[in-house]
Design a protein around this motif. Sequence first.
Motif, PDB file in Angstrom:
ATOM      1  N   UNK A 214      18.924  14.298  16.127  1.00  0.00           N
ATOM      2  CA  UNK A 214      20.302  14.104  16.197  1.00  0.00           C
ATOM      3  C   UNK A 214      21.046  14.507  17.747  1.00  0.00           C
ATOM      4  N   UNK A 215      22.207  14.075  18.097  1.00  0.00           N
ATOM      5  CA  UNK A 215      22.672  14.037  19.214  1.00  0.00           C
ATOM      6  C   UNK A 215      22.632  15.542  19.770  1.00  0.00           C
ATOM      7  N   UNK A 216      21.935  15.933  20.914  1.00  0.00           N
ATOM      8  CA  UNK A 216      21.710  17.120  21.371  1.00  0.00           C
ATOM      9  C   UNK A 216      20.768  17.937  20.729  1.00  0.00           C
ATOM     10  N   UNK A 217      20.082  17.288  19.911  1.00  0.00           N
ATOM     11  CA  UNK A 217      18.841  17.832  19.204  1.00  0.00           C
ATOM     12  C   UNK A 217      17.760  18.163  19.872  1.00  0.00           C
ATOM     13  N   UNK A 218      16.821  18.723  19.437  1.00  0.00           N
ATOM     14  CA  UNK A 218      15.530  19.232  20.301  1.00  0.00           C
ATOM     15  C   UNK A 218      14.457  17.812  19.953  1.00  0.00           C
ATOM     16  N   UNK A 219      13.536  17.636  20.926  1.00  0.00           N
ATOM     17  CA  UNK A 219      12.756  16.698  20.847  1.00  0.00           C
ATOM     18  C   UNK A 219      11.646  17.266  20.040  1.00  0.00           C
ATOM     19  N   UNK A 220      10.790  16.235  19.526  1.00  0.00           N
ATOM     20  CA  UNK A 220       9.626  16.650  18.790  1.00  0.00           C
ATOM     21  C   UNK A 220       8.575  17.709  19.427  1.00  0.00           C
ATOM     22  N   UNK A 221       8.465  17.281  20.816  1.00  0.00           N
ATOM     23  CA  UNK A 221       7.501  18.138  21.594  1.00  0.00           C
ATOM     24  C   UNK A 221       8.234  19.524  21.618  1.00  0.00           C
ATOM     25  N   UNK A 222       9.576  19.829  21.622  1.00  0.00           N
ATOM     26  CA  UNK A 222      10.181  20.914  21.864  1.00  0.00           C
ATOM     27  C   UNK A 222       9.977  21.703  20.662  1.00  0.00           C
ATOM     28  N   UNK A 223      10.213  21.025  19.335  1.00  0.00           N
ATOM     29  CA  UNK A 223       9.855  21.495  18.231  1.00  0.00           C
ATOM     30  C   UNK A 223       8.296  22.070  17.918  1.00  0.00           C
ATOM     31  N   UNK A 224       7.372  21.092  18.579  1.00  0.00           N
ATOM     32  CA  UNK A 224       6.182  21.751  18.386  1.00  0.00           C
ATOM     33  C   UNK A 224       5.709  22.860  19.447  1.00  0.00           C
ATOM     34  N   UNK A 225       6.213  23.086  20.452  1.00  0.00           N
ATOM     35  CA  UNK A 225       6.047  24.124  21.322  1.00  0.00           C
ATOM     36  C   UNK A 225       6.664  25.414  20.673  1.00  0.00           C
ATOM     37  N   UNK A 226       7.944  25.267  19.956  1.00  0.00           N
ATOM     38  CA  UNK A 226       8.550  26.504  19.370  1.00  0.00           C
ATOM     39  C   UNK A 226       7.526  27.017  18.402  1.00  0.00           C
ATOM     40  N   UNK A 227       6.797  25.950  17.501  1.00  0.00           N
ATOM     41  CA  UNK A 227       6.021  26.265  16.407  1.00  0.00           C
ATOM     42  C   UNK A 227       4.710  27.270  17.135  1.00  0.00           C
ATOM     43  N   UNK A 228       4.465  26.616  18.118  1.00  0.00           N
ATOM     44  CA  UNK A 228       3.142  27.268  18.980  1.00  0.00           C
ATOM     45  C   UNK A 228       3.474  28.465  19.566  1.00  0.00           C
ATOM     46  N   UNK A 229       4.473  28.660  20.174  1.00  0.00           N
ATOM     47  CA  UNK A 229       5.090  29.852  20.776  1.00  0.00           C
ATOM     48  C   UNK A 229       5.252  31.028  19.722  1.00  0.00           C
ATOM     49  N   UNK A 230       5.888  30.745  18.651  1.00  0.00           N
ATOM     50  CA  UNK A 230       6.063  31.646  17.414  1.00  0.00           C
ATOM     51  C   UNK A 230       4.818  32.112  16.889  1.00  0.00           C
ATOM     52  N   UNK A 231       3.757  30.980  17.009  1.00  0.00           N
ATOM     53  CA  UNK A 231       2.523  31.553  16.350  1.00  0.00           C
ATOM     54  C   UNK A 231       1.877  32.510  17.518  1.00  0.00           C
TER      55      UNK A 231
ATOM     56  N   UNK B 261      11.549  11.678  14.169  1.00  0.00           N
ATOM     57  CA  UNK B 261      12.853  11.167  14.095  1.00  0.00           C
ATOM     58  C   UNK B 261      12.554   9.889  13.550  1.00  0.00           C
ATOM     59  N   UNK B 262      13.891   9.176  13.337  1.00  0.00           N
ATOM     60  CA  UNK B 262      13.713   7.896  12.705  1.00  0.00           C
ATOM     61  C   UNK B 262      14.667   6.771  13.363  1.00  0.00           C
ATOM     62  N   UNK B 263      15.819   7.065  13.807  1.00  0.00           N
ATOM     63  CA  UNK B 263      16.705   6.124  14.136  1.00  0.00           C
ATOM     64  C   UNK B 263      16.645   5.625  15.732  1.00  0.00           C
ATOM     65  N   UNK B 264      15.762   4.585  15.985  1.00  0.00           N
ATOM     66  CA  UNK B 264      15.723   4.219  17.393  1.00  0.00           C
ATOM     67  C   UNK B 264      15.607   2.667  17.522  1.00  0.00           C
ATOM     68  N   UNK B 265      16.118   2.347  18.798  1.00  0.00           N
ATOM     69  CA  UNK B 265      15.800   0.994  19.042  1.00  0.00           C
ATOM     70  C   UNK B 265      15.286   0.850  20.501  1.00  0.00           C
ATOM     71  N   UNK B 266      14.533  -0.004  20.674  1.00  0.00           N
ATOM     72  CA  UNK B 266      13.979  -0.018  22.307  1.00  0.00           C
ATOM     73  C   UNK B 266      13.607  -1.326  22.677  1.00  0.00           C
ATOM     74  N   UNK B 267      13.318  -1.446  23.950  1.00  0.00           N
ATOM     75  CA  UNK B 267      12.635  -2.936  24.557  1.00  0.00           C
ATOM     76  C   UNK B 267      11.288  -2.418  24.384  1.00  0.00           C
ATOM     77  N   UNK B 268      10.404  -3.571  23.616  1.00  0.00           N
ATOM     78  CA  UNK B 268       9.001  -3.347  23.440  1.00  0.00           C
ATOM     79  C   UNK B 268       8.249  -4.544  24.386  1.00  0.00           C
ATOM     80  N   UNK B 269       8.970  -5.495  24.799  1.00  0.00           N
ATOM     81  CA  UNK B 269       8.374  -6.551  25.761  1.00  0.00           C
ATOM     82  C   UNK B 269       9.147  -7.198  26.695  1.00  0.00           C
ATOM     83  N   UNK B 270       8.427  -7.457  27.663  1.00  0.00           N
ATOM     84  CA  UNK B 270       9.213  -7.871  28.917  1.00  0.00           C
ATOM     85  C   UNK B 270       8.044  -9.092  29.451  1.00  0.00           C
ATOM     86  N   UNK B 271       8.361 -10.259  29.711  1.00  0.00           N
ATOM     87  CA  UNK B 271       7.539 -11.272  30.052  1.00  0.00           C
ATOM     88  C   UNK B 271       8.623 -12.280  30.853  1.00  0.00           C
TER      89      UNK B 271
END
Lengths: 299, 638
Positions: free
Chosen positions: B108-125, B230-240
């Motif tokens: 979501x806008x301003x949300x945490x990245x997946x990596x930040x969430x993973x770090x949070x879980x590890x830090x909590x552990x 996360x689920x909603x994304x578009x991006x450039x996947x090829x450039x030739x």
Amino acid sequence: MAKTSAQITTLFDNSVLSRLTRMRLNASRRFTNRSRGENLSGKGGQSIDFADYRNYVDGDDIRYVDWNIFARINKPYIKQFRLEEELHVVILIDASTSMMFDNKLERAKAIAAAMSVIGLFEGEKVSIYAANHQSDELKLLPPCRGRISMRNVFAFLENLEGGGDYPVDRAVEDMLKRHRGRGVAIMLSDFFTFGDLNRTFNLVHSAGLEPFAVQLLSPTELDPDFSGDLRFVDVETNDTIDVSGVGQLLDIYNQHLNAFTTQIATLTRQRQGRYIMLSTEDSIESMLFETLLRKGWII
Amino acid sequence: MTWPNFGALGAAWLALLFIPLILFYFLKLRRPRVEISSLVLWQSVLEDHRVNSPFQKFKRNLLLLLQLLLLLLLILAAMQPYIPSDQENSDYLPIIIDNSASMGAIDKPGGKTRLELAKEQIRDYLDKQSASRGMFTDAFRSQKIYLISYSTLARRLQDFTDNKNLLHDALDKLKVDDLPGDPNEALQIVKALARRYDFDRVVLFSDGNFPSRVDFELPFNLEFKKILPATENIGITDLVAKRAGPDSWDVLTRVEASADANVTFKLRIFQDGVDITADDGTEQENLAIAGGQARRFVYNINADKPSRLEFKLDITGFDALPADNIAYLDLPEARPLQIIADDDLKTYQFALSRLDHLKQILSEDAEVGNVDLIITQKEEIDKEAPITLHVGVIPKDIQPLVTMESGEQDEIIDWRKDHPLLQHVILDDLVILNKVSNKPEVSNQNYEQLGYDIIAEGTNAPLIISKRSGLQEHVYTLFHTTESTLPYRIGFPVMVYNLVQEAMIRSDLAEIKGYKTGTLPELPLTEDAKATIKNPDNSTITYTADPDGILRAIPAPYAGLYTVSTPDIRHERSVSLLNATETSLVSVDSIQFKELTIEAGTELHAETHLWYWLALGAFLFLIIEWWYFNRKVGGIAE
């Protein structure tokens, strides 16, 4: 009070003494007595002053039955004639350790002296018992009469020391074992006893004595000012009791004190006696000439 | 039901404090003594009070009971009770963390990245792990954690340690790489650790955006802790870029959308910082793309000089991953292929002349800057090109290995059909007039030891070999093609065509692909030259060129511009994510190993510590007890 060269007794002033010599003890009943009193009727004589009727009980002399009333209502009544007989004034002083608080014993001795003076000047027989230690016998001033006995009374009372664990109810019982004669029993005590005061007053009444109960209490007993968690020590028995939050219990204490004094008053009243509670905060003059005079104890 | 354990059972000795507490209590019971005339009234007062207040019955000893309870709470807290987690906790625990590009996605806008969430879980552990074990263990031990991160490659973050500060620091430094993820190498590292350390459980934190099948045999229990992707994304996947004309390129770009994406966007193109999206300056209209679909766009871009293209998505709506919204292409100058051909090699000259016009054929003595292809009869020439064909040349270092037999015929018996030079070239029944033979006891191994690749073999020796020298490749035909039937074969112009195509590719004149993150393309410097590389995040690092003068294997984990500088030269290279898997954010719920399937779990459960609740309870209890027993009770009640 220090005895000065002019003072007759240390128990009260000469002015008090002077006044007492003109007073009389106002007992509510007169008891027939075989000894001579100030206005004695003499042995074998009867007064012509009719006093009252009373119910016939077994053993009464049937010569004194009012047959007119019997004929009328078929129920025997005994005529009573007022006899100016000698009154035996027996005084019991509780001189136990509890009475040593706040001049209670001093007041008791002064009142005892005052009552003794009144009785002696009225020509009554006066005897004084004092209770100290249970293990000892009651101290006794043997029955005496007349003004010349006044100094003996003063000497006895002035030399009376306090201390001991004699419960007042037991002291009365022991006194009655030794006492002979009807009259008035003046009990000077704080009446703080675990014993049965009902029995005490019954014994007094049964002995033909009109109970005059003078309960002497100190300001500390009337209006204690304690607080916190304390350990109370009974100075007579050395028993202790731990009380937490004493300040919160003062209301209850006052209730119990009132009930206690009321109980004694009721016990004496039921036995045609008198009761009064005096605070040692008051002077002896106030006690005698304000309170006791107003209450009709002395006239 | 999980029963609590105690992390510091030895603290139970504090129960001895009950003795002094009780003693002090009864000593404290020595209240102030007050002598009174008689207890008659006070006893009846207390009797009355007790009768009417049942609680008073207990109040005498209530304070002692409360203080005993308070002490009990403190002792329990000191014994560090905890409810064990539902997992076995060995002394060693490796934790693998996915830090590939998709772990930089937000939900979501301003949300945490997946990596930040993973770090949070590890830090909590880490924070919840017991600092010590019971009194019956050897010593006070803590669980040691090993941290590994992976994207394309795996990296050790922290060796086994129970030092929480080190572990937290390692986590703090971990960033998302703009690289695709593959846990294989990380698992290999852990497998090596398993030989030295005793553990049977490994934890993997990932959003599941990796191949569902991993060719790996698990010698330990792997717990896959899946971070909600996360689920909603578009991006450039090829450039030739493909050569479109003498001075232009056709640039093809592909934009893909994840399954749940529902956005519009504008595709903006910058050439050397200048927006060239619309030639007439009009505002570009919004483009739409359906979830799970891809769209291709082709732009013809003039390139009369080298330039850098930047393709950027301006997205209307929420986009989870910003790293794939921009792609770069270093576009070289669209120039003709420069070929130097020996004038005497007429067959080659003729074959070259028949090819398309995107070339310029020069003689060997021509003065020219960039040379893309050399066809020569010499072993050494004073020009360099990415590819050089030496026709009929036996290199000096090969000469001791072979003999030339004039008059003897030879033929090619085998060749590498997948070699760029020989694609679609048939060399069967080729007649070679001179025979090259290996000397006795010479084998192909000797050629390989000298650094040569064998492309075609004759009856007794290799006949076509190649050798790389830096970024250049030299191809040698040990027989002269004019002394064979090769020029007369259809395969000969095909071979020449292949040569030209290869030269164009190597010179970036035919097709250019956007460089992907991972490593920078090889750069020609000088031997042992020291180069400073400036990364997109402005950090710098120094690398040394190899003895060939090539700067290789420079890590490029982040998309953006890298600058390679030496005292003499400066190169710039741009890299982009350009990965359809990362852009799709697709995730798996299980990993299929060779013999096992691991299902995704969620949280990493640590022991639940209770000591602070007990300590807090004891503190509150103390406050209440203090208030109750110190409230105003003294004085005569009003």
